[in-house]
Scaffold this active site. Structure first.
Site, PDB file in Angstrom:
ATOM      1  N   HIS A  45       0.824  -1.199   0.000  1.00  0.00           N
ATOM      2  CA  HIS A  45       0.000   0.000   0.000  1.00  0.00           C
ATOM      3  C   HIS A  45       0.867   1.260   0.000  1.00  0.00           C
ATOM      4  CE1 HIS A  45      -3.550   2.519   0.659  1.00  0.00           C
ATOM      5  NE2 HIS A  45      -2.661   3.301   1.253  1.00  0.00           N
ATOM      6  N   GLY A  91      -8.075  14.495  -8.938  1.00  0.00           N
ATOM      7  CA  GLY A  91      -9.245  13.628  -9.135  1.00  0.00           C
ATOM      8  C   GLY A  91      -9.026  12.192  -8.697  1.00  0.00           C
ATOM      9  N   HIS A  96      -4.939   4.437  -3.122  1.00  0.00           N
ATOM     10  CA  HIS A  96      -3.886   3.412  -3.248  1.00  0.00           C
ATOM     11  C   HIS A  96      -3.297   3.648  -4.633  1.00  0.00           C
ATOM     12  CE1 HIS A  96      -2.523  -1.022  -2.626  1.00  0.00           C
ATOM     13  NE2 HIS A  96      -1.992  -0.622  -3.771  1.00  0.00           N
ATOM     14  N   HIS A  98      -2.200   3.901  -8.179  1.00  0.00           N
ATOM     15  CA  HIS A  98      -2.550   3.088  -9.343  1.00  0.00           C
ATOM     16  C   HIS A  98      -2.242   3.862 -10.616  1.00  0.00           C
ATOM     17  CE1 HIS A  98      -6.108   5.304  -7.954  1.00  0.00           C
ATOM     18  NE2 HIS A  98      -6.478   5.406  -9.211  1.00  0.00           N
TER      19      HIS A  98
HETATM   20  P1  5GP Z   1      -8.891   7.296  -9.700  1.00  0.00           P
HETATM   21  O1  5GP Z   1     -10.159   8.061  -9.919  1.00  0.00           O
HETATM   22  O2  5GP Z   1      -8.581   7.163  -8.215  1.00  0.00           O
HETATM   23  O3  5GP Z   1      -7.729   7.756 -10.493  1.00  0.00           O
HETATM   24  O4  5GP Z   1      -9.176   5.834 -10.249  1.00  0.00           O
HETATM   25  C1  5GP Z   1      -9.868   4.868  -9.529  1.00  0.00           C
HETATM   26  C2  5GP Z   1     -10.424   3.893 -10.522  1.00  0.00           C
HETATM   27  O5  5GP Z   1     -10.846   2.740  -9.807  1.00  0.00           O
HETATM   28  C3  5GP Z   1     -11.652   4.414 -11.286  1.00  0.00           C
HETATM   29  O6  5GP Z   1     -11.369   4.428 -12.682  1.00  0.00           O
HETATM   30  C4  5GP Z   1     -12.752   3.417 -10.925  1.00  0.00           C
HETATM   31  O7  5GP Z   1     -13.587   3.103 -12.004  1.00  0.00           O
HETATM   32  C5  5GP Z   1     -11.967   2.205 -10.440  1.00  0.00           C
HETATM   33  N1  5GP Z   1     -12.663   1.415  -9.434  1.00  0.00           N
HETATM   34  C6  5GP Z   1     -13.338   1.885  -8.353  1.00  0.00           C
HETATM   35  N2  5GP Z   1     -13.834   0.864  -7.620  1.00  0.00           N
HETATM   36  C7  5GP Z   1     -13.479  -0.273  -8.289  1.00  0.00           C
HETATM   37  C8  5GP Z   1     -13.712  -1.669  -8.027  1.00  0.00           C
HETATM   38  O8  5GP Z   1     -14.337  -2.068  -7.057  1.00  0.00           O
HETATM   39  N3  5GP Z   1     -13.183  -2.547  -8.919  1.00  0.00           N
HETATM   40  C9  5GP Z   1     -12.477  -2.138 -10.017  1.00  0.00           C
HETATM   41  N4  5GP Z   1     -12.020  -3.095 -10.825  1.00  0.00           N
HETATM   42  N5  5GP Z   1     -12.237  -0.847 -10.285  1.00  0.00           N
HETATM   43  C10 5GP Z   1     -12.728   0.075  -9.430  1.00  0.00           C
HETATM   44 ZN    ZN Z   2      -4.231  -0.128  -0.298  1.00  0.00          ZN
END
Ligand code: 5GP
Ligand code: ZN
Length: 112
Positions: A45, A91, A96, A98
């Site tokens: 993490h 945004g 975590h 990614h």
């Molecule tokens: P961020 O907005 O933080 O850059 O990206 C988070 C991403 O995680 C989003 O594109 C969202 O669709 C994805 N996401 C959120 N919850 C889940 C989940 O439970 N499973 C999967 N596979 N993706 C998720």
């Molecule tokens: Zn985490």
């Protein structure tokens, strides 16, 4: 720790895995923004790239090293985009680290 992606890595929450090694996990985004939309994360993490420091840079490097492997696995020979969002203004919705891999089509809207 109450972290969605830690739970996905542990298998407590199901996901569609596309790649895994000792340090890295990659799975399909649940709400894809392109024909191919995969998230690549460190198993350890780390909140975001803003937390990069000497204690975790090897784990982050492992994620970056995995990106072309995942892209190849997903058939993205014609190119792709890598995005990591940070914090409120960036945004970031999941705290975590990614990297989004987006591709499988000509991508719209270039911000940079
Ligand atoms: P961020 O907005 O933080 O850059 O990206 C988070 C991403 O995680 C989003 O594109 C969202 O669709 C994805 N996401 C959120 N919850 C889940 C989940 O439970 N499973 C999967 N596979 N993706 C998720
Ligand atoms: Zn985490």
């Amino acid at each position: 720790m109450d972290c969605l992606f830690c739970k996905i890595i542990n298998g407590d929450i199901p996901s569609t895995k596309v790649y895994e090694n000792e340090y890295v996990f990659a799975f399909k985004d649940i709400n894809p923004n392109a024909k191919v939309h995969v998230l690549v994360v460190p198993k350890k993490h780390i909140d975001s790239i803003d937390c990069a420091d000497p204690s975790n840079i090897c784990d982050i490097a492992k994620v970056i090293e995995a990106i072309p492997v995942v892209a190849k696995e997903c058939g993205l020979a014609n190119g792709y985009r890598v995005i990591t969002n940070v914090g409120e203004d960036g945004g970031q919705s999941v705290k975590h680290l990614h990297f989004h891999i987006l591709g499988g089509e000509k991508l719209p809207v270039k911000l940079a």
